[in-house]
Write a protein that holds these residues in place. Sequence first.
Motif, short mmCIF file in Angstrom:
data_model
loop_
_atom_site.label_atom_id
_atom_site.label_comp_id
_atom_site.label_asym_id
_atom_site.label_seq_id
_atom_site.Cartn_x
_atom_site.Cartn_y
_atom_site.Cartn_z
N THR A 261 0.83 -1.21 0.00
CA THR A 261 0.00 0.00 0.00
C THR A 261 0.86 1.27 0.00
OG1 THR A 261 -0.12 0.14 2.43
CG2 THR A 261 -1.78 -1.22 1.31
N TRP A 262 2.19 1.11 0.01
CA TRP A 262 3.06 2.28 0.03
C TRP A 262 2.96 3.04 -1.28
CZ3 TRP A 262 8.22 -0.17 2.22
CH2 TRP A 262 8.00 -0.54 3.55
N ILE A 263 3.15 4.34 -1.22
CA ILE A 263 3.08 5.19 -2.41
C ILE A 263 4.14 4.75 -3.42
CG2 ILE A 263 3.57 7.53 -3.27
CD1 ILE A 263 2.26 8.61 -0.75
N GLY A 264 3.70 4.59 -4.66
CA GLY A 264 4.60 4.20 -5.74
C GLY A 264 4.78 2.71 -5.91
N ILE A 265 4.15 1.91 -5.05
CA ILE A 265 4.33 0.46 -5.08
C ILE A 265 3.07 -0.24 -5.58
CG2 ILE A 265 4.83 -1.61 -3.72
CD1 ILE A 265 7.15 0.36 -3.96
N THR A 266 3.26 -1.17 -6.50
CA THR A 266 2.18 -2.06 -6.94
C THR A 266 2.64 -3.49 -6.76
OG1 THR A 266 1.40 -0.46 -8.60
CG2 THR A 266 0.70 -2.75 -8.87
N LYS B 179 16.95 -7.24 -5.84
CA LYS B 179 16.26 -8.37 -5.21
C LYS B 179 14.75 -8.34 -5.44
CE LYS B 179 19.74 -8.87 -1.57
NZ LYS B 179 19.99 -8.89 -0.10
N LEU B 180 14.26 -7.28 -6.09
CA LEU B 180 12.83 -7.21 -6.41
C LEU B 180 12.59 -8.01 -7.70
CD1 LEU B 180 12.24 -3.41 -5.70
CD2 LEU B 180 11.77 -5.34 -4.17
N SER B 181 12.68 -9.31 -7.59
CA SER B 181 12.76 -10.18 -8.76
C SER B 181 11.49 -10.22 -9.60
CB SER B 181 13.12 -11.61 -8.32
OG SER B 181 12.20 -12.10 -7.36
N PHE B 182 10.36 -9.76 -9.06
CA PHE B 182 9.11 -9.74 -9.81
C PHE B 182 8.87 -8.39 -10.50
CE2 PHE B 182 8.47 -13.63 -7.77
CZ PHE B 182 7.27 -14.22 -8.11
N ARG C 12 4.11 -9.85 -4.39
CA ARG C 12 5.46 -9.37 -4.67
C ARG C 12 5.39 -8.05 -5.42
NH1 ARG C 12 9.33 -13.34 -4.62
NH2 ARG C 12 10.73 -11.53 -4.55
N VAL C 13 6.40 -7.23 -5.25
CA VAL C 13 6.43 -5.91 -5.90
C VAL C 13 6.62 -6.09 -7.41
CG1 VAL C 13 7.64 -3.71 -6.08
CG2 VAL C 13 7.33 -4.79 -3.85
N THR C 14 5.70 -5.54 -8.18
CA THR C 14 5.81 -5.61 -9.64
C THR C 14 6.09 -4.24 -10.26
OG1 THR C 14 3.40 -5.37 -9.85
CG2 THR C 14 4.30 -7.61 -9.84
N LYS C 15 5.70 -3.16 -9.56
CA LYS C 15 5.94 -1.82 -10.09
C LYS C 15 6.48 -0.91 -8.99
CE LYS C 15 2.29 -2.03 -13.61
NZ LYS C 15 1.07 -1.37 -14.16
N LEU C 16 7.53 -0.16 -9.34
CA LEU C 16 8.09 0.85 -8.46
C LEU C 16 8.12 2.15 -9.26
CD1 LEU C 16 9.47 1.91 -5.95
CD2 LEU C 16 11.61 0.88 -6.73
N ILE C 17 7.14 3.00 -9.04
CA ILE C 17 6.94 4.22 -9.82
C ILE C 17 7.06 5.43 -8.89
CG2 ILE C 17 5.45 5.43 -11.46
CD1 ILE C 17 6.23 2.66 -12.42
N LEU C 18 8.17 6.15 -8.99
CA LEU C 18 8.41 7.31 -8.12
C LEU C 18 8.94 8.49 -8.94
CD1 LEU C 18 10.05 5.63 -4.99
CD2 LEU C 18 7.79 6.69 -5.10
N PHE C 19 8.41 8.71 -10.13
CA PHE C 19 8.89 9.82 -10.94
C PHE C 19 8.36 11.14 -10.40
CE2 PHE C 19 4.89 8.56 -12.89
CZ PHE C 19 4.26 9.77 -13.16
#
Length: 345
Positions: A66-71, A99-102, A78-85
């Motif tokens: 549920t963290w901002i920028g995380i999907t 290590k965010l292999s997904f 597992r984390v599939t998107k890290l969007i912090l533009f």
Amino acid sequence: MGKEAAIIFLFLSFYSIEILVAVAATSPLNSSTDEHSLLAIKSHIIASDPNNILASNWSVGTDFCTWIGITCSQKHLRVTKLILFTRGLQGTIAKEIGKLSFLTNLNLAQNNLSGSIPSSLGDLKALIELDLSSNRLSGEIPLFLGQLSNLEYLGLTFSSLDGTMFEDHFAKLSKLSDLRLSSLKFKVKLDWVPPFQLRRLVLKSCDIGGQFPQWVQMQKELEYLEMNNCSISDTLSKSLYNSKNLTSLYLSNNHIQGPIPNNISQMLPFLNYLFLDQNRINGSLPDSLCGLKYLLLMDLSKNNLSGYIPECLGNLQYLLYMKPATYNGCPRDKSASTPMKYEDL
């Protein structure tokens, strides 16, 4: 019975180990690995934005999905998107990101991140999108990017990266459709055949060797082409070879010579945007420009053009803006008392 019992015991032991391995592969421990990786990323970044996003939102005790920028994926958590533009972030990219292999989408563009691109990014084999544009990253472009075989989007514009692009940087990028680079040098063989077919290509202030690259001419699916300030010295006819799908063409601030092709409307039938300003194009405007029936914006200023603007350009119903000249809101043509001068307004 003792021997049989021993065999059964060994069988059950091996079976139990297999179950434990299978459970470990799908257990929350892997999810917690993602959480630890995100916290390591946070520790390398200073959030300078007013809302202090990472410090207040990325906190232990809350669900990291549920963290901002995380999907996260629903199945594996597992984390599939890290969007912090565009978050005003400063610091470096932690090696733990590997290590965010997904991870399929990584977008850290338009921040103030510094340092080099960590080699651990090469472990993210599922990556589809990688955008690190508009940061202060330095160092050379790592060769491992060419091994990310699922990559479809690569953005590395407006940074302090310094290096040369070789064939190996694209070795396995057969799915790449959107490539955006700036201030880099291309050193590829003249007969290099790239593994990809791009839809969008942006090269800003790149050293491509002077001539319009053959590998770009091979891109038959291109819809958007921007190669500003790349010292292109070819003719326009050669540059537009195989570009029939183009809707946007930006070749400003080069050394393109010769006239505008008489068959430009056949070469670029779907063109919306045509920017050829600051080149060495000469001759007069061909009537075939009037065949660009979808044209919205056109800039031909700062060239060596002469003569008149074809009267038929006034019939282009979608044309909103045109350089180099207008007269009372309409293109000046042969009916004008004096030839039109090709200069900025």
